[in-house]
Write a protein that holds these residues in place. Structure first.
Motif, mmCIF file in Angstrom:
data_model
loop_
_atom_site.group_PDB
_atom_site.id
_atom_site.type_symbol
_atom_site.label_atom_id
_atom_site.label_comp_id
_atom_site.label_asym_id
_atom_site.label_seq_id
_atom_site.Cartn_x
_atom_site.Cartn_y
_atom_site.Cartn_z
ATOM 1 N N HIS A 76 5.406 18.190 36.407
ATOM 2 C CA HIS A 76 4.450 17.935 35.328
ATOM 3 C C HIS A 76 4.455 19.105 34.337
ATOM 4 O O HIS A 76 4.460 18.910 33.111
ATOM 5 N N VAL A 77 4.442 20.313 34.886
ATOM 6 C CA VAL A 77 4.449 21.500 34.032
ATOM 7 C C VAL A 77 5.749 21.565 33.243
ATOM 8 O O VAL A 77 5.753 21.854 32.032
ATOM 9 N N GLY A 78 6.862 21.296 33.918
ATOM 10 C CA GLY A 78 8.148 21.319 33.228
ATOM 11 C C GLY A 78 8.205 20.324 32.090
ATOM 12 O O GLY A 78 8.721 20.631 30.999
ATOM 13 N N PHE A 79 7.678 19.120 32.316
ATOM 14 C CA PHE A 79 7.684 18.113 31.261
ATOM 15 C C PHE A 79 6.821 18.549 30.083
ATOM 16 O O PHE A 79 7.210 18.392 28.913
ATOM 17 N N SER A 80 5.642 19.121 30.365
ATOM 18 C CA SER A 80 4.757 19.549 29.277
ATOM 19 C C SER A 80 5.393 20.681 28.462
ATOM 20 O O SER A 80 5.271 20.716 27.228
ATOM 21 N N LEU A 81 6.082 21.601 29.143
ATOM 22 C CA LEU A 81 6.758 22.680 28.419
ATOM 23 C C LEU A 81 7.910 22.129 27.584
ATOM 24 O O LEU A 81 8.189 22.636 26.489
ATOM 25 N N ALA A 82 8.572 21.080 28.079
ATOM 26 C CA ALA A 82 9.644 20.445 27.302
ATOM 27 C C ALA A 82 9.074 19.810 26.034
ATOM 28 O O ALA A 82 9.703 19.858 24.971
ATOM 29 N N VAL A 83 7.883 19.221 26.138
ATOM 30 C CA VAL A 83 7.234 18.653 24.954
ATOM 31 C C VAL A 83 6.954 19.745 23.928
ATOM 32 O O VAL A 83 7.200 19.581 22.722
ATOM 33 N N ILE A 84 6.440 20.883 24.403
ATOM 34 C CA ILE A 84 6.139 21.998 23.496
ATOM 35 C C ILE A 84 7.413 22.487 22.823
ATOM 36 O O ILE A 84 7.445 22.718 21.601
ATOM 37 N N ALA A 87 11.285 22.530 17.987
ATOM 38 C CA ALA A 87 12.631 22.229 17.500
ATOM 39 C C ALA A 87 12.613 21.364 16.242
ATOM 40 O O ALA A 87 13.514 21.454 15.409
ATOM 41 N N VAL A 88 11.603 20.516 16.119
ATOM 42 C CA VAL A 88 11.517 19.640 14.946
ATOM 43 C C VAL A 88 11.067 20.473 13.749
ATOM 44 O O VAL A 88 10.013 21.113 13.784
ATOM 45 N N PHE A 98 5.843 16.677 9.939
ATOM 46 C CA PHE A 98 5.564 16.683 11.376
ATOM 47 C C PHE A 98 4.873 17.974 11.795
ATOM 48 O O PHE A 98 3.904 17.955 12.561
ATOM 49 N N ARG A 99 5.373 19.083 11.292
ATOM 50 C CA ARG A 99 4.847 20.387 11.704
ATOM 51 C C ARG A 99 3.391 20.567 11.299
ATOM 52 O O ARG A 99 2.652 21.289 11.965
ATOM 53 N N GLU A 100 2.959 19.934 10.231
ATOM 54 C CA GLU A 100 1.574 20.087 9.782
ATOM 55 C C GLU A 100 0.675 18.931 10.204
ATOM 56 O O GLU A 100 -0.455 18.821 9.742
ATOM 57 N N THR A 101 1.170 18.065 11.078
ATOM 58 C CA THR A 101 0.342 16.969 11.572
ATOM 59 C C THR A 101 0.412 16.881 13.095
ATOM 60 O O THR A 101 -0.417 17.451 13.802
ATOM 61 N N LEU A 102 1.441 16.208 13.609
ATOM 62 C CA LEU A 102 1.524 15.942 15.046
ATOM 63 C C LEU A 102 1.812 17.180 15.879
ATOM 64 O O LEU A 102 1.468 17.226 17.067
ATOM 65 N N ARG A 103 2.447 18.185 15.292
ATOM 66 C CA ARG A 103 2.830 19.360 16.086
ATOM 67 C C ARG A 103 1.627 19.965 16.796
ATOM 68 O O ARG A 103 1.672 20.238 18.007
ATOM 69 N N TYR A 104 0.542 20.192 16.078
ATOM 70 C CA TYR A 104 -0.623 20.845 16.675
ATOM 71 C C TYR A 104 -1.246 19.972 17.769
ATOM 72 O O TYR A 104 -1.683 20.466 18.807
ATOM 73 N N THR A 105 -1.272 18.674 17.542
ATOM 74 C CA THR A 105 -1.838 17.769 18.541
ATOM 75 C C THR A 105 -1.002 17.760 19.813
ATOM 76 O O THR A 105 -1.531 17.881 20.929
ATOM 77 N N LEU A 106 0.311 17.612 19.668
ATOM 78 C CA LEU A 106 1.177 17.554 20.843
ATOM 79 C C LEU A 106 1.166 18.865 21.615
ATOM 80 O O LEU A 106 1.137 18.879 22.856
#
Length: 372
Positions: free
Chosen positions: A232-240, A245-246, A251-259
């Motif tokens: 679970h931790v590995g997956f969450s760090l992969a999301v971060i 990377a994007v 994206f960086r000023e919208t979804l990035r902070y939420t994710l």
């Protein structure tokens, strides 16, 4: 039933791994400001501070309510003021002195912008310009201060009266509204990069930490908190890592902070259970010490970097970090010894009957403020 805090501990236990999280976050910010911003995500370090502050402050409010039956807003604001204001104003004064002496090769400073720094409004450049300020990064602390002013009152009047799960869902609803505002700003504003610093577009990072404190909180036994597995931790760090990377600005000023903020829920839940090699590393003595000094470090490091660059203009990257790190630590030691610890003792004397903050091994107290 409302969040009565049943089976909550009488005082929040000291969690040394959280000091290690502070240390890791401040090192990320420091490296970014020393010239590695193209590879080191300094903004993510700030997001970590935001999440941690939301978690700690909300947990402290829950424990105080369980212990005393209520939350004292005057006591809360007194604690925050004595924790935040003396180091901040002294650092501003020191940076202003260096600038007046010509020891900072810095942009022209506008007195109105300094007023914005001193009154926690510098993150709104329409009120006070953020470009003509002293090298003390107070935009993120401004967001924290706005949270401190509003959230305890909201907890007393609303969230604390709800079941913890419902209170967490209410915070998630606000996070969704914040995301919607960011998306609208991208559509409507020519300069939507201001989503990065405005309180109403970044407060969700703090509120995600509040969600962890309200629901599935490992510190509150009644919550029967979920224990993440390593994958679970590995997956969450992969999301971060994916959000870093994007590079698309929208994206960086919208979804990035939420994710990023939502993903932090998992590693924080893992660390709070207090087991594993990551916990031991973060709880090591050097990390604990740096975490203890992280607030003063955050306040002072940019001024020290500017001073070092005035004295040795050619430094960059690792050499700049190695030159600026020791004097920043020296400032932190002096600030902690002469200002922060005396203020902590004063807090305890003034609030002797209300000790909601955990006592540390050295007599200090763990606080929710971001060194950001």
């Amino acid at each position: 039933m409302p969040d009565s805090g049943k089976r909550a501990p009488a005082v929040m236990p000291y969690l040394p791994q959280l000091d290690g999280v502070r240390a890791l976050a401040i090192l990320i910010v420091f490296a970014a400001h020393c010239g590695y911003s193209h590879v080191v995500p300094g903004g993510f370090g700030v997001t970590v501070f935001f999440f941690l502050s939301g978690y700690l402050i909300t947990t402290l409010l829950r424990i105080e309510r369980a212990r005393t039956g209520a939350v004292s807003l005057p006591a809360f604001y007194l604690r925050r003021s004595l924790r935040i204001l003396p180091p901040m104003y002294l650092t501003l004064l020191a940076a202003g002195g260096l600038y007046a002496l010509g020891l900072l090769d810095w942009m022209p400073v506008d007195p109105a912008a300094i007023l914005g720094q001193a009154t926690f409004l510098t993150n709104y450049p329409g009120l006070f310009g953020t470009e003509a300020v002293l090298p003390v990064p107070l935009w993120s602390l401004a967001i924290e201060e706005h949270f401190y002013l509003v959230f305890p009152l909201a907890y007393v009047l609303w969230l604390g009266r709800l079941q913890p799960r419902r209170a967490a869902l209410a915070c998630l609803g606000i996070c969704a509204a914040v995301l919607a505002i960011r998306c609208v700003n991208v559509w409507r504003l020519a300069d939507y990069s201001l989503n990065y610093s405005w309180t109403h577009t970044r407060i969700d990072a703090i509120l995600f930490g509040c969600c962890l404190a309200l629901w599935n909180n490992p510190v509150i036994p009644a919550d029967a908190a979920w224990r993440p597995k390593a994958w679970h931790v590995g997956f969450s760090l992969a999301v971060i890592l994916g959000t870093l990377a994007v590079r698309a600005p929208a994206f960086r000023e919208t979804l990035r902070y939420t994710l990023q903020s939502a993903a932090l829920f998992v590693p924080f839940a893992y660390l709070l259970h207090g087991e594993g090699p990551a916990v031991r590393l973060l709880a090591s003595r050097p990390m604990r010490q740096l975490g203890l000094w992280s607030y003063s470090f955050y306040l002072a490091h940019m001024a020290v970097v500017a001073l070092v660059l005035h004295l040795w203009p050619g430094l960059h990257g690792l050499s700049l970090m190695l030159a600026a790190f020791p004097p920043t630590l020296l400032w932190c030691w002096g600030m902690y010894t002469l200002v922060e610890r005396p203020c902590a003792h004063l807090r305890r004397r003034l609030l002797a009957e209300r000790p909601p903050e955990p006592i540390l091994a050295d007599g200090g107290r763990q606080a929710g403020v971001t060194p950001a």
